[in-house]
Design a protein around this motif. Sequence first.
Motif, PDB file in Angstrom:
ATOM      1  N   TYR A 434      -5.869   1.309   3.235  1.00 20.46           N
ATOM      2  CA  TYR A 434      -7.171   0.640   3.154  1.00 20.46           C
ATOM      3  C   TYR A 434      -7.565   0.406   1.700  1.00 20.46           C
ATOM      4  O   TYR A 434      -7.898  -0.725   1.303  1.00 20.46           O
ATOM      5  CB  TYR A 434      -8.225   1.489   3.866  1.00 20.46           C
ATOM      6  CG  TYR A 434      -9.638   1.028   3.649  1.00 20.46           C
ATOM      7  CD1 TYR A 434     -10.175  -0.029   4.390  1.00 20.46           C
ATOM      8  CD2 TYR A 434     -10.453   1.650   2.701  1.00 20.46           C
ATOM      9  CE1 TYR A 434     -11.491  -0.455   4.178  1.00 20.46           C
ATOM     10  CE2 TYR A 434     -11.752   1.234   2.489  1.00 20.46           C
ATOM     11  CZ  TYR A 434     -12.271   0.182   3.224  1.00 20.46           C
ATOM     12  OH  TYR A 434     -13.560  -0.245   3.019  1.00 20.46           O
ATOM     13  N   ASP A 435      -7.546   1.470   0.880  1.00 23.53           N
ATOM     14  CA  ASP A 435      -7.944   1.315  -0.524  1.00 23.53           C
ATOM     15  C   ASP A 435      -6.946   0.464  -1.296  1.00 23.53           C
ATOM     16  O   ASP A 435      -7.344  -0.300  -2.192  1.00 23.53           O
ATOM     17  CB  ASP A 435      -8.053   2.700  -1.167  1.00 23.53           C
ATOM     18  CG  ASP A 435      -9.254   3.471  -0.663  1.00 23.53           C
ATOM     19  OD1 ASP A 435     -10.281   3.484  -1.345  1.00 23.53           O
ATOM     20  OD2 ASP A 435      -9.154   4.064   0.434  1.00 23.53           O
ATOM     21  N   THR A 436      -5.652   0.588  -0.966  1.00 22.78           N
ATOM     22  CA  THR A 436      -4.646  -0.231  -1.638  1.00 22.78           C
ATOM     23  C   THR A 436      -4.887  -1.715  -1.344  1.00 22.78           C
ATOM     24  O   THR A 436      -4.706  -2.571  -2.230  1.00 22.78           O
ATOM     25  CB  THR A 436      -3.242   0.186  -1.171  1.00 22.78           C
ATOM     26  OG1 THR A 436      -3.036   1.578  -1.447  1.00 22.78           O
ATOM     27  CG2 THR A 436      -2.173  -0.613  -1.894  1.00 22.78           C
ATOM     28  N   ALA A 437      -5.303  -2.027  -0.130  1.00 22.36           N
ATOM     29  CA  ALA A 437      -5.586  -3.424   0.216  1.00 22.36           C
ATOM     30  C   ALA A 437      -6.760  -3.961  -0.595  1.00 22.36           C
ATOM     31  O   ALA A 437      -6.740  -5.124  -1.047  1.00 22.36           O
ATOM     32  CB  ALA A 437      -5.870  -3.535   1.705  1.00 22.36           C
ATOM     33  N   GLY A 468       3.522  -2.293  14.018  1.00 23.65           N
ATOM     34  CA  GLY A 468       2.777  -3.364  13.360  1.00 23.65           C
ATOM     35  C   GLY A 468       1.527  -2.898  12.661  1.00 23.65           C
ATOM     36  O   GLY A 468       0.866  -3.686  11.968  1.00 23.65           O
ATOM     37  N   SER A 469       1.188  -1.601  12.785  1.00 24.80           N
ATOM     38  CA  SER A 469      -0.047  -1.110  12.186  1.00 24.80           C
ATOM     39  C   SER A 469       0.241  -0.436  10.856  1.00 24.80           C
ATOM     40  O   SER A 469       1.381  -0.255  10.443  1.00 24.80           O
ATOM     41  CB  SER A 469      -0.727  -0.112  13.131  1.00 24.80           C
ATOM     42  OG  SER A 469       0.052   1.074  13.251  1.00 24.80           O
ATOM     43  N   TRP A 470      -0.834  -0.090  10.160  1.00 22.51           N
ATOM     44  CA  TRP A 470      -0.780   0.758   8.967  1.00 22.51           C
ATOM     45  C   TRP A 470      -1.643   1.980   9.226  1.00 22.51           C
ATOM     46  O   TRP A 470      -2.671   1.898   9.917  1.00 22.51           O
ATOM     47  CB  TRP A 470      -1.302   0.024   7.740  1.00 22.51           C
ATOM     48  CG  TRP A 470      -0.348  -0.936   7.109  1.00 22.51           C
ATOM     49  CD1 TRP A 470       0.483  -0.701   6.064  1.00 22.51           C
ATOM     50  CD2 TRP A 470      -0.130  -2.298   7.471  1.00 22.51           C
ATOM     51  NE1 TRP A 470       1.214  -1.813   5.742  1.00 22.51           N
ATOM     52  CE2 TRP A 470       0.848  -2.823   6.597  1.00 22.51           C
ATOM     53  CE3 TRP A 470      -0.660  -3.154   8.472  1.00 22.51           C
ATOM     54  CZ2 TRP A 470       1.309  -4.136   6.659  1.00 22.51           C
ATOM     55  CZ3 TRP A 470      -0.207  -4.457   8.543  1.00 22.51           C
ATOM     56  CH2 TRP A 470       0.777  -4.945   7.647  1.00 22.51           C
ATOM     57  N   GLY A 471      -1.232   3.138   8.681  1.00 24.09           N
ATOM     58  CA  GLY A 471      -2.006   4.354   8.866  1.00 24.09           C
ATOM     59  C   GLY A 471      -1.101   5.565   8.976  1.00 24.09           C
ATOM     60  O   GLY A 471       0.098   5.509   8.665  1.00 24.09           O
ATOM     61  N   ASN A 484      -7.168   0.460   8.531  1.00 24.67           N
ATOM     62  CA  ASN A 484      -6.043   0.257   7.611  1.00 24.67           C
ATOM     63  C   ASN A 484      -5.331  -1.064   7.892  1.00 24.67           C
ATOM     64  O   ASN A 484      -5.010  -1.828   6.971  1.00 24.67           O
ATOM     65  CB  ASN A 484      -5.043   1.408   7.748  1.00 24.67           C
ATOM     66  CG  ASN A 484      -5.491   2.662   7.014  1.00 24.67           C
ATOM     67  OD1 ASN A 484      -5.855   2.614   5.849  1.00 24.67           O
ATOM     68  ND2 ASN A 484      -5.477   3.795   7.700  1.00 24.67           N
ATOM     69  N   THR A 485      -5.102  -1.359   9.187  1.00 23.32           N
ATOM     70  CA  THR A 485      -4.349  -2.562   9.549  1.00 23.32           C
ATOM     71  C   THR A 485      -5.136  -3.829   9.226  1.00 23.32           C
ATOM     72  O   THR A 485      -4.581  -4.796   8.670  1.00 23.32           O
ATOM     73  CB  THR A 485      -3.991  -2.519  11.041  1.00 23.32           C
ATOM     74  OG1 THR A 485      -3.257  -1.319  11.315  1.00 23.32           O
ATOM     75  CG2 THR A 485      -3.170  -3.724  11.433  1.00 23.32           C
ATOM     76  N   LEU A 486      -6.412  -3.811   9.539  1.00 25.87           N
ATOM     77  CA  LEU A 486      -7.226  -4.989   9.267  1.00 25.87           C
ATOM     78  C   LEU A 486      -7.311  -5.278   7.772  1.00 25.87           C
ATOM     79  O   LEU A 486      -7.181  -6.435   7.340  1.00 25.87           O
ATOM     80  CB  LEU A 486      -8.630  -4.803   9.849  1.00 25.87           C
ATOM     81  CG  LEU A 486      -9.607  -5.973   9.675  1.00 25.87           C
ATOM     82  CD1 LEU A 486      -9.018  -7.264  10.248  1.00 25.87           C
ATOM     83  CD2 LEU A 486     -10.953  -5.646  10.325  1.00 25.87           C
ATOM     84  N   ALA A 487      -7.483  -4.235   6.966  1.00 23.46           N
ATOM     85  CA  ALA A 487      -7.570  -4.431   5.512  1.00 23.46           C
ATOM     86  C   ALA A 487      -6.253  -4.983   4.964  1.00 23.46           C
ATOM     87  O   ALA A 487      -6.246  -5.898   4.116  1.00 23.46           O
ATOM     88  CB  ALA A 487      -7.929  -3.126   4.831  1.00 23.46           C
ATOM     89  N   LYS A 830     -11.878   7.786   4.339  1.00 24.05           N
ATOM     90  CA  LYS A 830     -12.010   6.440   4.873  1.00 24.05           C
ATOM     91  C   LYS A 830     -10.853   6.129   5.800  1.00 24.05           C
ATOM     92  O   LYS A 830     -10.929   5.177   6.597  1.00 24.05           O
ATOM     93  CB  LYS A 830     -12.054   5.417   3.735  1.00 24.05           C
ATOM     94  CG  LYS A 830     -13.331   5.489   2.908  1.00 24.05           C
ATOM     95  CD  LYS A 830     -13.334   4.455   1.807  1.00 24.05           C
ATOM     96  CE  LYS A 830     -14.621   4.541   0.996  1.00 24.05           C
ATOM     97  NZ  LYS A 830     -14.636   3.583  -0.121  1.00 24.05           N
ATOM     98  N   ASN A 831      -9.798   6.894   5.650  1.00 25.78           N
ATOM     99  CA  ASN A 831      -8.670   6.909   6.576  1.00 25.78           C
ATOM    100  C   ASN A 831      -8.124   8.333   6.579  1.00 25.78           C
ATOM    101  O   ASN A 831      -8.631   9.211   5.889  1.00 25.78           O
ATOM    102  CB  ASN A 831      -7.604   5.891   6.165  1.00 25.78           C
ATOM    103  CG  ASN A 831      -7.122   6.132   4.747  1.00 25.78           C
ATOM    104  OD1 ASN A 831      -7.635   6.988   4.026  1.00 25.78           O
ATOM    105  ND2 ASN A 831      -6.125   5.377   4.332  1.00 25.78           N
ATOM    106  N   LEU A 832      -7.104   8.598   7.365  1.00 26.55           N
ATOM    107  CA  LEU A 832      -6.495   9.925   7.397  1.00 26.55           C
ATOM    108  C   LEU A 832      -5.621  10.108   6.158  1.00 26.55           C
ATOM    109  O   LEU A 832      -4.915   9.190   5.743  1.00 26.55           O
ATOM    110  CB  LEU A 832      -5.652  10.101   8.660  1.00 26.55           C
ATOM    111  CG  LEU A 832      -6.389   9.983  10.002  1.00 26.55           C
ATOM    112  CD1 LEU A 832      -5.409  10.219  11.157  1.00 26.55           C
ATOM    113  CD2 LEU A 832      -7.560  10.965  10.079  1.00 26.55           C
TER     114      LEU A 832
END
Length: 1129
Positions: A434-437, A468-471, A484-487, A830-832
């Motif tokens: 998320y933050d990297t995006a 297909g997701s990120w996290g 994470n995926t949306l960002a 903000k994420n795990l």
Amino acid sequence: MRNVKKIPIVPDTFSAANPPKQMKKKLGGGVIGSSALLEVPIPNTGHPRGTRSAARKRRSSSQTTSNSPVAKVPRISSSRDDTAVGQTVPFTTVDPSSGAGATPSASSSDVNVAGDAGKQAMIVKPARKFGIKGLTLIRAPIDAILDENVEAESHSASQSGEEKPPSTPDISAQDAEAMANSMLRDSPLPNPERANEEIPEDGGSGKLPEGGEGKKLPEGGNDKQPEKPPAGNIVGRIGDVPKRAVAEVLANKIEKLKKIKEDSDREAASTLQQLKTLSESRDSMHRELVGLREVRDAALEVAEAMEILQKDGDEPLTLAGRLCRVPGAFERFVSTITRQYVGHVVSEALVPERPFLIEQATMLIEVFRWMLLFQLDRFIVEALQSEAHAEAQESVVEMTQQHKGAPIHIDEMIGTVRAALRSAAGGDLDFSPYDTAWVALVRKLDGGEGPEFPSCINCIARNQLPDGSWGDDAIFVVQDRLINTLACVIALTTWNVHSDKCNKGLSFIHENMKRLHEDDENWMMVGFEMTFPTLLEMAKDVGLDMPYDEPALQDIYTKRELKLAKIPIDVLHSVPTTLLFSLEGMPGLLDWDKLFKLQASDGSFLSSPAATAYALMQTGNKKCLEYLTDVVDKFDGGAPFIYPLELFERLWVVDRLERLGLSSYFRSEIDSYLDYVYRHWSVEGIGFTWGCSVPDIDITAMGFRLLRQHGYHVSTEALKCFEMKDGEFVVYPGQSSQSVTAMYNLYLAADQAAIPGDDGVVQRAKAYSYAFLQERRATGDLNDKWFISPGLPSELAYGLEFPWKANLPRIQTRMYLEQYGGSENVWIGKNLYRMHLFKNDLLLRLAKADFSNFQRQCRLEWQGLKRWCEKNNLELYGVTPQSAMRAYFLAAANIFEPYRAAERLGWARTAVIAQAIFSCFLSSNAYVTETMLEGLNNELTSAGHNLARRGEKYSTTENGLLNALHELINLFAPGEDASNDLREAWKTWLTELTTNDVQESCEGSTALLLVRTVEICSGRHCSANLNLKLSEYSQLEKLTSSICSKVGSRTLSQVNQNGTTTESTENLEQQVDQEMKVLVQLVYQSCDAITRATKQTFFHVTRSCCYVTHSSPETIDSHISKVIFEDVI
């Protein structure tokens, strides 16, 4: 020694320059050098250099047979080949022009072949007794052979081994050839006419007489030697001997030579037997060396168990150097009697079979005597055989086989952890997609096209999950995966890259958006209600097809409005709040001129890369750019959800190391971490980093407890900042929900670190947190908003059921090994994310290996204690295996370090003996009580002292209890002064027991006896005597006695029939709590006149009394089983 001429070995039938073809064969692939010499004895009957003296002539004539050239010819070692005795060997033809030689072979079974018999060379005897470096070649002159008779040869053969001719010196080939030629030129052949001339007194160094007739040669030698030797090779002279004479002699000689060969064969067999014996001796020495290696391994373990002091600047000590210092460290633990006993046992065991180990044994006596002192004979055997160590390492290997390259030895694991602790900086955590995006969305600040941080695009691309997701790939939380995926999809779409990954990400979002309601309410991502709606708006702007009308999204929007309503916008711009952490979720509401007044010194907004990236996109602030550049560089092209967070990381590291029982390995690292925290401590509380402007109660409470427990003075003012007017304690102002782990840390701080004089806020914090946690336990709602751990419910249950005053260190560690999840535990931001420095599998493996070693040592010590009880028949005095086990368990649960066996066993034996004496005094048999009292008084006075001086002891059959006490005083106490101190401690205890009512509790006096015994057995008795003069030490004794007396009284545990405690019981509990606060202050924050270890002894004994009173017998038994006997898996 007989006079010898050295002549080149060249047969007369061939010239040196033209040897026959069969003689050109090389022996063993080599050619004997051109200067090979033969030692030729000169018979006594014809000495060429002059007349012998009368004495030597008589001796020569009386030993004619011993001078037989066949039986006793000098030898020369012409090669280093191992040739059997009695075997004939080839001679050598030398080519002087080339320096090369050829060696034809000669049969070892037929002496009639291989040319002239007079040119045979026979191996009579090996040149050395063992190993045979070179073989002796002899070649008997024909003149001498013809001169001997059968009787003389027989006699000489029997004495052929009495003299040892000199060996040929090692010289070069050129020097040897020059020497031989010189000898041939200057020395005439034997002259029979001068055979009777005596050798001059000067050794025959003078010139030969000019005239005189010599005697004839013996029978068989009719040819006269010329008066002057002809020029040329001496071999020509040897060849002049008629072959007829050789044939006549050989017929008689062959049998004698066979006999000589048989004798030589027997001697060779004897030599081979000696070689076999030598080989067996070598094997025996090899086994001894293996034993020495085992002893060395055991010695290494002992040396490592001790903290060997070393001055600054000294070279690192070797094992021998460390062992030399170990005896000095143990000197105060062992009495003279014990040293004599151990020395006798070890010397008797080693001297007869291993005399070369005496020196090593003498050194190791000093190392192992402390083990024998405590009757740990099995432990010594295990140590010498390295079984205990091997089992420990085997279990560690099994646990680490799946981790390729991971350290498997406990020392290696400690070293790896220590290196990680010392290299810690701002925090070791995962990158956040998320933050990297958000950082990847920053456009070039110079006005060009493309991202300012293209490495973030690459980081996103290589970390997409298969679905297909990120996290987080181990734990599936819908909010984590969706945000994470949306960002990431928005960032990739913005820069029009990796369309295939974008499509896979969009498919995942469509499939899982409806699952938002499935998440636990407590596991909502930090600021999710603010940031996720903002991402949905950005997705619309870049044209992404999204389920924007999903009903589950309505709840998110509602929570966003509620949060904004709690903190007005004007407050957001004037006071640091947690909203700074989620600035990217509030577009259109921010006044950047005002907000930059709240910017942190490192350029970030509350250490959030996402919020800082949004600020950089909106303003181009250089400090924001510097912060993000530094973060991206540290995290290999990505960005974490927060950085730095070093205060949070350091405090949790210390907490985890102490709970896992590993703090003793990392003292310096813990001190360094706490020094850092204390330097940044504030009366307003602390946050996750030193520059954090928003402190929280979780980190503040953890710091408050750990700093106080390590001697730092911190006030309670920091806790007041989190107390609301209604009595509620919050993590930070404006929170939307309460945190279970934050309240648990607050409870631990109030329970464990409270001292007299504290503001009432500590008691209120304890009451509030305890009530909150019990309520959540009752409802089963123990999921935390910041931390996901399967072991959290169990951890909370144990912490609430066993308050600090009744919580023993090793029980806590054993429980926490099952609660600590290692890398499985994750944190919620903000994420795990995962904190690798204190939540990793290596720490868990290290803790399990360490605890397994502790269990193994406990089992061995328990076996020794049980045998000690049986040997002294203590069951006759009311001591049962269960009571003895409980006594040992209480000691081991507090004092668990491997090198503190003396303290553990001193505690356990003292408790057992005290129980036995107390049982005797409770006996209704007055005679038994009076007899026992008389025996105890004798033991504690001069009678027992004299018995110890004589090295005697009581009969274990009739006076087992007295013998047990006698052993404790005279064997456990390190020296005579310590024995006297321990004897005085027992006299004091016995006096209090006999003067007070026996029916009353004696827990107070017994507690002091245990403290004094532990201090004496540890070797701190000298300082203890000095401490007695200190008022603080006296206060420690009074508090320990008072608390243990109160908790040991029956009134404290009496309960009414309706289940409520009586008023007197409640009053006693309050008194105990107040006295425990004073004790905590004395133990943790008093002056340094008393060592920390001594103060901890008082604390350990007091807590053990509280634990026994607090726990039911069934609970204690279950803890004994779990701590000592149930293997850690």
